[in-house]
Design an enzyme around this catalytic site. Structure first.
Site, PDB file in Angstrom:
ATOM      1  CE  LYS A  40      68.287 -91.456  28.509  1.00  0.00           C
ATOM      2  NZ  LYS A  40      67.208 -91.967  29.055  1.00  0.00           N
ATOM      3  NE  ARG A 136      64.072 -97.215  33.533  1.00  0.00           N
ATOM      4  CZ  ARG A 136      64.935 -96.260  32.249  1.00  0.00           C
ATOM      5  NH1 ARG A 136      65.845 -97.396  31.729  1.00  0.00           N
ATOM      6  NH2 ARG A 136      63.482 -95.220  31.874  1.00  0.00           N
ATOM      7  CE1 TYR A 263      99.139-107.300  27.569  1.00  0.00           C
ATOM      8  CE2 TYR A 263      97.854-106.234  26.563  1.00  0.00           C
ATOM      9  CZ  TYR A 263      99.044-106.077  27.219  1.00  0.00           C
ATOM     10  OH  TYR A 263      99.851-105.380  27.915  1.00  0.00           O
ATOM     11  CG  MET A 310      93.704 -99.381  28.478  1.00  0.00           C
ATOM     12  SD  MET A 310      95.108 -98.661  30.687  1.00  0.00           S
ATOM     13  CE  MET A 310      94.729-100.868  31.000  1.00  0.00           C
TER      14      MET A 310
HETATM   15  C1  LIG Z   1      66.143 -92.449  27.290  1.00  0.00           C
HETATM   16  C2  LIG Z   1      64.886 -92.009  27.493  1.00  0.00           C
HETATM   17  C3  LIG Z   1      64.649 -91.666  26.290  1.00  0.00           C
HETATM   18  C4  LIG Z   1      64.663 -91.036  25.403  1.00  0.00           C
HETATM   19  O1  LIG Z   1      65.259 -92.478  24.790  1.00  0.00           O
HETATM   20  P1  LIG Z   1      65.666 -93.085  23.505  1.00  0.00           P
HETATM   21  O2  LIG Z   1      65.054 -94.541  22.827  1.00  0.00           O
HETATM   22  O3  LIG Z   1      66.404 -93.027  23.207  1.00  0.00           O
HETATM   23  O4  LIG Z   1      64.631 -92.147  21.632  1.00  0.00           O
HETATM   24  C5  LIG Z   1      63.303 -91.021  26.524  1.00  0.00           C
HETATM   25  N1  LIG Z   1      62.279 -91.073  28.325  1.00  0.00           N
HETATM   26  C6  LIG Z   1      62.665 -91.260  28.672  1.00  0.00           C
HETATM   27  C7  LIG Z   1      61.555 -91.584  30.427  1.00  0.00           C
HETATM   28  C8  LIG Z   1      64.279 -91.889  28.827  1.00  0.00           C
HETATM   29  O5  LIG Z   1      64.846 -92.387  29.825  1.00  0.00           O
END
Ligand SMILES: *Cc1c(COP(=O)(O)O)cnc(C)c1O
Length: 373
Positions: A40, A136, A263, A310
């Protein structure tokens, strides 16, 4: 944002290190475990397509956070299973079916909405999410889980998995972890029609609680070579950080004593000083709180002085170096090293965030590939 490939600032990714890290984890978990690589957020900044292509033979599937990230992988030719960990709203279901993507279904409300919107769930592949104490997404009782599974199945969906996510697997205090684990186990044991794949392990759980692996692991930060706990827990085996952030000196000058830099004129030279300028700034994710931190030049630690702008920042050098001299912001330079965890400590955040904040303006190059510069 356009990737600035003709500027010397770049992230260099070592795909072999990622392969090494996956192999290391696999050596320490049961061999029948289904292994998801979590890619992701552009593979935590490492480049989702490049990472997925390079490790596809080593893993069984991929996890992403939303449908667009999943479609990106499919369009790049990735054929293994892709599980979306976040909630995809029912009106986007068509993409999941078209691209053979597995969705996470996290509530009865979602099912009701899909029904109300007349979305067909027939043939949809999905996993059920259990909220065992992360607070969550997910259903919180076995009653809800059973109802969700039976409704989905009745509508023709293929419920292939059930999973949860731990909030504190990266902490020394295991009390909340144990409570979540007990809750998850209890809910799973009460499912009248338990899906085949049961999973709960992120990186931290895979490293420090490998006894709790059910049938799959979801490996995120470990595959990129970083410690999920920062420094709280020690890694049980060596991992190789896969990303280096480098740039080079684009301007050097000698300042007289008491000259202002940056700055706000927040820094003034103490004496005659050599100040160099590096083309990276907060628009690249190198945030303003990096003032006072260090970069590596010729194997030496050099302080970032004055405000981070920046697009540029300024450092103090022990002596003048030529334009084009390499600068390391994350990685090794000579005998010195700065890790993403060091950067995170300075910012009072976590290494995950340091990597994810590296913006699209920074081009990603892969070790062995010819660099633009
Ligand atoms: C991001 C995520 C992971 C991976 O987490 P890490 O700590 O990077 O291994 C696993 N499961 C879910 C549901 C996540 O959102």
């Amino acid at each position: 944002m356009i990737s600035s490939i003709h500027r010397p600032t770049q992230a260099v990714i070592d795909l072999e290190a990622i392969g090494h890290n996956i192999a290391a984890v696999k050596e320490h978990i049961p061999s029948e475990t289904f292994v998801y690589a979590v890619v992701k957020a552009n593979a935590y900044g490492h480049g989702a397509v490049a990472v997925a292509r390079s490790v596809e033979d080593q893993v069984d599937g991929f996890c992403v956070s939303n449908i667009d990230e999943a479609v990106e992988l499919r369009q790049a030719g990735i054929t293994k299973e892709i599980l979306v960990l976040g909630v995809v709203m029912p009106n986007q279901l068509g993409y999941a079916k078209e691209y053979d993507i597995v969705l996470t279904i996290a509530s009865l409300d979602w099912y009701a909405l899909a029904e109300r919107e007349g979305m067909s769930l027939d043939g949809l592949r999905c996993h059920i999410k259990i909220d065992s104490g992360m607070g969550r997404i997910g259903v919180r009782t076995s009653v809800d889980a059973n109802q969700l599974i039976s409704s989905l199945k009745a509508a023709g969906a293929l419920v292939e998995g059930v999973f949860t996510h731990f909030a504190t697997a990266d902490e020394a205090d295991t009390q909340h972890f144990e409570e979540q684990l007990a809750t998850f186990k209890k809910i799973v044991s009460e499912l009248s029609d338990c899906p085949k794949r049961v999973h709960a392990s992120n990186s931290a759980t895979s490293l420090w609680h490998s006894e709790t692996i059910f049938s799959a692991v979801r490996l995120g930060i470990v595959i990129y070579g970083l410690n999920p706990s920062g420094r709280e827990l020690t890694l049980p085996y060596r991992l190789k950080p896969a990303l280096e952030l480098t740039s080079s000196i684009i301007h050097v000058k000698e300042l007289e004593a008491n000259a202002a830099v940056g700055y706000g004129a927040t820094y003034r030279s103490q004496e005659k000083e050599v100040i160099a300028t590096i083309p990276i700034g907060y628009a690249d994710g190198w945030t303003r709180d990096m003032q006072g931190f260090e970069v590596l030049v010729e194997g030496q630690r050099c302080e970032i002085v004055g405000r981070v702008s920046m697009d540029q920042l300024t450092i103090r050098l022990p002596e003048a170096y030529p334009l084009g001299t390499p600068v390391t912001l994350i990685g090794r330079n000579g005998a010195e090293e700065i890790t993403a965890t060091d950067v995170a400590d300075k910012r009072q955040t976590i290494n995950y965030e340091v990597l994810c904040l590296l913006s699209d303006r920074i081009p990603r190059f892969y070790k062995g590939e010819t660099h633009a510069k």
